[in-house]
Design a protein around this motif. Structure first.
Motif, PDB file in Angstrom:
ATOM      1  N   PRO A 213       4.295  -3.680  12.627  1.00 32.52           N
ATOM      2  CA  PRO A 213       3.483  -2.719  13.476  1.00 32.52           C
ATOM      3  C   PRO A 213       3.795  -1.272  13.474  1.00 32.52           C
ATOM      4  O   PRO A 213       4.846  -0.960  13.329  1.00 32.52           O
ATOM      5  N   VAL A 214       2.702  -0.661  13.498  1.00 31.57           N
ATOM      6  CA  VAL A 214       2.624   0.924  13.403  1.00 31.57           C
ATOM      7  C   VAL A 214       2.632   1.370  14.894  1.00 31.57           C
ATOM      8  O   VAL A 214       1.596   1.033  15.413  1.00 31.57           O
ATOM      9  N   THR A 215       3.426   2.325  15.111  1.00 34.24           N
ATOM     10  CA  THR A 215       3.211   2.987  16.307  1.00 34.24           C
ATOM     11  C   THR A 215       2.813   4.426  16.411  1.00 34.24           C
ATOM     12  O   THR A 215       2.232   4.921  17.465  1.00 34.24           O
ATOM     13  N   THR A 216       2.892   5.106  15.143  1.00 34.72           N
ATOM     14  CA  THR A 216       2.399   6.167  15.176  1.00 34.72           C
ATOM     15  C   THR A 216       1.021   6.240  15.150  1.00 34.72           C
ATOM     16  O   THR A 216       0.401   5.370  13.993  1.00 34.72           O
ATOM     17  N   PRO A 217      -0.111   6.921  15.739  1.00 34.35           N
ATOM     18  CA  PRO A 217      -1.502   6.810  15.682  1.00 34.35           C
ATOM     19  C   PRO A 217      -1.760   6.972  14.129  1.00 34.35           C
ATOM     20  O   PRO A 217      -1.323   8.160  13.562  1.00 34.35           O
ATOM     21  N   GLU A 218      -2.752   6.293  13.511  1.00 36.42           N
ATOM     22  CA  GLU A 218      -3.414   6.369  12.365  1.00 36.42           C
ATOM     23  C   GLU A 218      -4.897   5.956  12.264  1.00 36.42           C
ATOM     24  O   GLU A 218      -5.181   5.123  13.061  1.00 36.42           O
ATOM     25  N   THR A 219      -5.588   6.636  11.492  1.00 36.94           N
ATOM     26  CA  THR A 219      -6.823   6.234  11.213  1.00 36.94           C
ATOM     27  C   THR A 219      -7.089   4.826  10.318  1.00 36.94           C
ATOM     28  O   THR A 219      -6.588   4.916   9.132  1.00 36.94           O
ATOM     29  N   ARG A 220      -7.442   3.828  10.764  1.00 37.41           N
ATOM     30  CA  ARG A 220      -7.630   2.660  10.138  1.00 37.41           C
ATOM     31  C   ARG A 220      -9.041   2.120   9.892  1.00 37.41           C
ATOM     32  O   ARG A 220      -9.717   2.221  10.923  1.00 37.41           O
ATOM     33  N   LEU A 221      -9.291   1.552   9.023  1.00 38.20           N
ATOM     34  CA  LEU A 221     -10.735   1.066   8.381  1.00 38.20           C
ATOM     35  C   LEU A 221     -10.663  -0.476   8.166  1.00 38.20           C
ATOM     36  O   LEU A 221      -9.724  -0.625   7.642  1.00 38.20           O
ATOM     37  N   ALA A 222     -11.995  -1.114   8.403  1.00 37.98           N
ATOM     38  CA  ALA A 222     -11.713  -2.272   7.620  1.00 37.98           C
ATOM     39  C   ALA A 222     -13.166  -2.503   6.980  1.00 37.98           C
ATOM     40  O   ALA A 222     -13.997  -2.135   7.436  1.00 37.98           O
ATOM     41  N   TYR A 223     -13.006  -3.150   5.702  1.00 37.13           N
ATOM     42  CA  TYR A 223     -14.139  -3.365   4.873  1.00 37.13           C
ATOM     43  C   TYR A 223     -14.287  -4.773   4.648  1.00 37.13           C
ATOM     44  O   TYR A 223     -13.366  -5.522   4.457  1.00 37.13           O
ATOM     45  N   PHE A 224     -15.658  -5.060   4.866  1.00 36.51           N
ATOM     46  CA  PHE A 224     -16.070  -6.709   4.669  1.00 36.51           C
ATOM     47  C   PHE A 224     -17.110  -6.712   3.401  1.00 36.51           C
ATOM     48  O   PHE A 224     -18.130  -5.953   3.620  1.00 36.51           O
ATOM     49  N   HIS A 225     -16.651  -7.314   2.585  1.00 36.13           N
ATOM     50  CA  HIS A 225     -17.365  -7.526   1.411  1.00 36.13           C
ATOM     51  C   HIS A 225     -18.479  -8.973   1.172  1.00 36.13           C
ATOM     52  O   HIS A 225     -17.768  -9.910   1.480  1.00 36.13           O
ATOM     53  N   ILE A 226     -19.707  -8.651   1.240  1.00 31.38           N
ATOM     54  CA  ILE A 226     -20.427  -9.738   1.219  1.00 31.38           C
ATOM     55  C   ILE A 226     -21.021 -10.003  -0.237  1.00 31.38           C
ATOM     56  O   ILE A 226     -21.829  -9.120  -0.744  1.00 31.38           O
ATOM     57  N   PRO A 227     -20.510 -10.835  -0.885  1.00 31.56           N
ATOM     58  CA  PRO A 227     -20.642 -10.968  -2.528  1.00 31.56           C
ATOM     59  C   PRO A 227     -21.917 -11.468  -2.944  1.00 31.56           C
ATOM     60  O   PRO A 227     -21.979 -12.360  -3.791  1.00 31.56           O
ATOM     61  N   PHE A 228     -22.982 -11.285  -2.269  1.00 27.13           N
ATOM     62  CA  PHE A 228     -24.215 -11.886  -2.612  1.00 27.13           C
ATOM     63  C   PHE A 228     -25.607 -10.883  -2.910  1.00 27.13           C
ATOM     64  O   PHE A 228     -25.504 -10.083  -1.989  1.00 27.13           O
ATOM     65  N   CYS A 229     -26.347 -11.210  -3.791  1.00 26.61           N
ATOM     66  CA  CYS A 229     -27.568 -10.195  -3.727  1.00 26.61           C
ATOM     67  C   CYS A 229     -28.589 -11.145  -4.461  1.00 26.61           C
ATOM     68  O   CYS A 229     -28.388 -12.078  -5.120  1.00 26.61           O
ATOM     69  N   LYS A 230     -29.877 -11.036  -3.793  1.00 29.00           N
ATOM     70  CA  LYS A 230     -31.065 -11.771  -4.114  1.00 29.00           C
ATOM     71  C   LYS A 230     -31.338 -11.234  -5.726  1.00 29.00           C
ATOM     72  O   LYS A 230     -31.827 -12.386  -6.443  1.00 29.00           O
ATOM     73  N   THR A 231     -31.437 -10.160  -6.080  1.00 29.47           N
ATOM     74  CA  THR A 231     -31.723  -9.756  -7.413  1.00 29.47           C
ATOM     75  C   THR A 231     -30.663  -8.891  -7.879  1.00 29.47           C
ATOM     76  O   THR A 231     -29.831  -8.272  -7.288  1.00 29.47           O
ATOM     77  N   HIS A 232     -30.589  -8.442  -9.023  1.00 28.83           N
ATOM     78  CA  HIS A 232     -29.525  -7.905  -9.758  1.00 28.83           C
ATOM     79  C   HIS A 232     -30.119  -6.474 -10.159  1.00 28.83           C
ATOM     80  O   HIS A 232     -30.887  -6.581 -11.079  1.00 28.83           O
ATOM     81  N   CYS A 233     -29.820  -5.534  -9.476  1.00 33.77           N
ATOM     82  CA  CYS A 233     -30.345  -4.013  -9.623  1.00 33.77           C
ATOM     83  C   CYS A 233     -29.916  -3.587 -10.949  1.00 33.77           C
ATOM     84  O   CYS A 233     -28.619  -3.711 -11.334  1.00 33.77           O
ATOM     85  N   SER A 234     -30.759  -2.887 -11.782  1.00 32.52           N
ATOM     86  CA  SER A 234     -30.428  -2.676 -13.121  1.00 32.52           C
ATOM     87  C   SER A 234     -29.470  -1.765 -13.387  1.00 32.52           C
ATOM     88  O   SER A 234     -28.515  -1.735 -14.180  1.00 32.52           O
ATOM     89  N   TYR A 235     -28.950  -0.800 -12.353  1.00 30.39           N
ATOM     90  CA  TYR A 235     -27.897   0.268 -12.301  1.00 30.39           C
ATOM     91  C   TYR A 235     -26.658  -0.352 -11.854  1.00 30.39           C
ATOM     92  O   TYR A 235     -25.756   0.482 -12.022  1.00 30.39           O
TER      93      TYR A 235
END
Ligand SMILES: C[S@@+](CC[C@H](N)C(=O)[O-])C[C@H]1O[C@@H](n2cnc3c(N)ncnc32)[C@H](O)[C@@H]1O
Ligand code: SF4
Length: 462
Positions: free
Chosen positions: A52-74
């Motif tokens: 556990p971290v007691t000093t305040p820090e900026t935290r983020l969460a990233y959720f990856h949804i690994p599906f696409c209907k089409t594959h964009c060319s770039y």
């Protein structure tokens, strides 16, 4: 000690540094030489051993949804074609992963300032799935007051029901991959929605109470002229949206775009000097339209009272190397200076979650100069390095010494080459430096590897 300052570090001294200081942007982000991967045993020991971290820090969460209907060319991010059953199974595992991760005292010890659903295509989830995942996040993860919760979206399938589901799930920011309003160019990139649909959806989103809407635009696409780009910038301004990212096209190897260009079935996109001109147009037009510059590539629009709703928390703090807890198949994160990657293939992802383990594919050894990396990441994102902050990263660390004096020859060369202005307090990038910021950040990393502070190779400090 004398320094040999090569042009790969300093850029070229030339009359037009915006277009010609370097040859090309080589990657999307600057990176330090790898610290080497940890073994699977060490990886899980590090993950489970987080305290556990007691000093305040900026935290983020990233959720990856690994599906696409089409594959964009770039795009180099495509993983799996969207299939209903596969997505349903993935949502089950992701919910499980949220519950399991939320049980760690380390995770609960600091609130999340930003949550980002990206991909892939989060809009390929059903309204029920979006609400279910939002509920799991609110129940099992610690959210800061005023947390920025972003749903990265495509226009296709973003109907009113889905927008309401996102809002009900707790999302308060939509980041839309718009790229260009030009219907012909969009279709060539496999982006099927026409301009009228984009404008209608943006107007609808902009009217949602308490919701921030931002768009990603790309400049330098094949077929795109200066007129197309100006029109895109004008249309962004006419909509009621709150923010925009302007990205330079990077033609990534292995993409369909790279193959089509090589075969001659797609025209080559504008070269780097042309893209530099488009960048300048972007900066000047956004400024002329009264938008606030929140980073070198991101703008927010003040409302009638002059208040900018867009906060850009996730994007900026990602660049600044903040802690980021990863979730979902193919997500990347940052844990105590370790870069972490979750499994990109669905089967091992499902198997590890079912076994009650964090589905980590790999973890790098911790960045030995984390404080320095963070100051550089944040500074280059904003176009200004605070020299006192930079000096503090090494003064009292194992690296020892004064990094600002150590790097002064490079800073002066950048100034001499029209890339930056150096004064007693800061190094501020010029427009040319802003365009080349990734090359400059990379050059600074390379410089410190070639000429380590106090003769030590970065990473070898005791
Ligand atoms: C990770 S992508 C995912 C976007 C989302 N799936 C979509 O299709 O809108 C996020 C953004 O990166 C940008 N991007 C993707 N590939 C790019 C490339 N080759 N060059 C420049 N920008 C790119 C696009 O603006 C895109 O909206
Ligand atoms: S741009 Fe978005 S939708 Fe298109 S392939 Fe990439 S991740 Fe998928």
């Amino acid at each position: 000690m004398t320094f040999q300052l090569d042009t790969d570090l300093t850029g070229h001294h030339c009359p037009d540094p915006l277009r010609h200081a370097f040859v090309a942007k080589t990657s999307a982000h600057a990176g330090r030489g790898s610290n080497g991967p940890l073994s699977p045993e060490e990886t899980h020991r590090v993950w489970r051993g987080q305290q556990p971290v007691t000093t305040p820090e900026t935290r983020l969460a990233y959720f990856h949804i690994p599906f696409c209907k089409t594959h964009c060319s770039y795009c180099g991010f495509f993983q799996n074609t969207s299939k209903e059953q596969e997505i349903a199974r993935f949502v089950d595992s992701l919910e499980q992963e949220i519950i399991q991760t939320g049980q760690m005292a380390w995770v609960q010890s600091q609130p999340l300032s930003a949550v980002y659903f990206g991909g892939g295509t989060p809009t390929d989830l059903t309204p029920e799935q979006i609400i279910r995942l939002g509920d799991a996040i609110k129940k099992h993860l610690p959210l800061a007051d005023g947390v920025e919760m972003t749903f990265e979206s495509r226009f296709t399938g973003l109907d009113d029901t889905k927008i309401q589901a996102c809002i009900e799930a707790g999302f308060n920011r939509f980041s839309l991959g718009l790229q260009t309003f030009d219907t012909f160019i969009r279709r060539k990139m496999s982006r099927i929605d026409p301009q009228e649909v984009l404008l209608e959806r943006l107007e609808h989103l902009a009217k949602q109470q308490g919701v921030t809407t931002v768009v990603d635009m790309i400049f330098g696409l094949p077929w795109q002229t200066e007129e197309h780009w100006l029109k895109d910038l004008e249309l962004i301004n006419q909509t009621g949206i709150h923010g925009a990212d302007l990205y330079q096209l990077i033609v990534m190897g292995q993409t369909r775009m790279a193959q089509s260009i090589a075969k001659g079935s797609m025209p080559a996109p504008g070269d780097t000097p042309f893209k530099a001109g488009l960048y300048q147009m972007g900066v000047e037009t956004m400024q002329a339209n009264g938008w606030d510059r929140l980073s070198l590539s991101h703008w927010g629009r003040p409302d009638a009272e002059g208040k900018v709703r867009e906060r850009n928390i996730y994007n900026h703090h990602t660049k600044a190397g903040c802690e980021m807890i990863p979730f979902g198949c193919g997500a990347g994160g940052k844990v105590n200076g370790h870069s972490v990657m979750l499994h990109r293939a669905l089967e091992p992802y499902h198997a590890m979650v079912a076994a009650g383990q964090k589905p980590i594919m790999g973890m790098m050894a911790a960045d030995p100069q984390l404080a320095l990396s963070r100051v550089l990441g944040a500074g280059f994102d904003l176009g200004r390095l605070d020299l006192a902050q930079l000096a503090a990263t090494t003064m009292n660390s194992d690296m020892g010494g004064d990094i600002v004096s150590h790097c002064r020859p490079l800073f002066e060369a950048w100034q001499n080459n029209g890339l930056a202005v150096l004064d007693d307090n800061s190094l501020t990038l010029t427009l040319a430096g802003q365009f080349w910021n990734v090359n400059m950040n990379q050059a600074l990393n390379n410089y410190l590897e070639r000429y380590p502070l106090n003769g030590q190779q970065p990473g070898q400090a005791a």
